[in-house]
Design an enzyme around this catalytic site. Structure first.
Site, PDB file in Angstrom:
ATOM      1  N   GLU A 162       1.345   4.311   1.880  1.00  0.00           N
ATOM      2  CA  GLU A 162       1.512   3.824   2.810  1.00  0.00           C
ATOM      3  C   GLU A 162       2.356   3.156   3.723  1.00  0.00           C
ATOM      4  O   GLU A 162       4.261   3.697   4.246  1.00  0.00           O
ATOM      5  CB  GLU A 162       0.808   4.124   4.412  1.00  0.00           C
ATOM      6  CG  GLU A 162      -1.103   5.064   4.214  1.00  0.00           C
ATOM      7  CD  GLU A 162      -1.859   4.889   3.498  1.00  0.00           C
ATOM      8  OE1 GLU A 162      -1.064   3.314   2.948  1.00  0.00           O
ATOM      9  OE2 GLU A 162      -2.625   4.260   3.936  1.00  0.00           O
ATOM     10  N   HIS A 220       0.841  -0.913   0.074  1.00  0.00           N
ATOM     11  CA  HIS A 220      -0.179   0.206  -0.310  1.00  0.00           C
ATOM     12  C   HIS A 220       1.199   1.031   0.084  1.00  0.00           C
ATOM     13  O   HIS A 220       1.924   0.979   0.290  1.00  0.00           O
ATOM     14  CB  HIS A 220      -1.095  -0.088   0.889  1.00  0.00           C
ATOM     15  CG  HIS A 220      -2.119  -1.009   1.099  1.00  0.00           C
ATOM     16  ND1 HIS A 220      -2.556  -1.259   2.121  1.00  0.00           N
ATOM     17  CD2 HIS A 220      -2.679  -1.765   0.217  1.00  0.00           C
ATOM     18  CE1 HIS A 220      -3.693  -2.557   1.907  1.00  0.00           C
ATOM     19  NE2 HIS A 220      -3.281  -2.428   0.683  1.00  0.00           N
ATOM     20  N   CYS A 250      -5.872   1.692   5.621  1.00  0.00           N
ATOM     21  CA  CYS A 250      -6.455   1.066   5.821  1.00  0.00           C
ATOM     22  C   CYS A 250      -6.019   0.845   7.123  1.00  0.00           C
ATOM     23  O   CYS A 250      -5.554   0.959   7.929  1.00  0.00           O
ATOM     24  CB  CYS A 250      -6.495  -0.163   4.828  1.00  0.00           C
ATOM     25  SG  CYS A 250      -4.675  -0.966   4.798  1.00  0.00           S
TER      26      CYS A 250
HETATM   27 ZN    ZN Z   1      -3.640   0.378   3.758  1.00  0.00          ZN
END
Ligand code: ZN
Length: 161
Positions: A60, A58, A88
């Protein structure tokens, strides 16, 4: 709110641009993240799940890895992260583990759910007893597993974090 930081819109625009460009290049989902320290961009990354064949890639997480490699540290205490979407649960946890100072986000998790990125099931799983989770979790060999913890406790080489 002692550690409140005023966000700079230019960094959020960078994260949004990374997210939008990622759709055009086809490298992954429409997510981008920028890590900033003292007004300087330390790392910037987009989601690369499908291009890297990495379900943890992801934006991040990619940005945290890049920032930590660049700063040669496992903690980002004086860093702020600008992410194009509310993190998330995996990224939220990663951000907590990174000990970053603050998180700024653009889209909400409801916005993400509306285009097919619904992470509500993860919040649900966290609150569910282990035996009721979608993926079965089963304990094994606890007497042997505990030895690594004993080794850690007795180690003079360990780096606490
Ligand atoms: Zn994530």
């Amino acid at each position: 709110m002692s550690n409140t930081v005023s966000p700079d819109p230019k960094f959020m625009r960078m994260a949004i641009e990374l997210a939008t460009d990622n759709v055009v290049t086809g490298n992954g989902g429409p997510f981008g993240a920028v890590i900033v320290r003292n007004g300087e961009v330390i790392a910037s990354a987009a989601n690369t799940v499908t291009s890297a064949n990495d379900p943890t890639a992801h934006a991040e997480v990619n940005a945290i890895r890049e920032a930590c490699a660049k700063l040669k540290t496992f903690q980002l205490e004086d860093c702020d992260i600008y992410t194009s979407c509310e993190p998330c649960p995996m990224c939220m946890a990663a951000l907590y583990w990174s000990r970053c100072r603050s998180v700024f986000y653009g889209n909400t998790k409801a916005d993400a759910a509306a285009i097919g990125f619904d992470d509500q099931f993860l919040y649900d799983e966290v609150n569910r007893p282990l035996e009721q989770r979608r993926i079965p979790f089963q304990r094994m060999l606890p007497d042997e597993a505990i030895r690594s913890f004993q080794a850690w406790q007795n180690s003079n080489e360990r780096i606490d974090y």
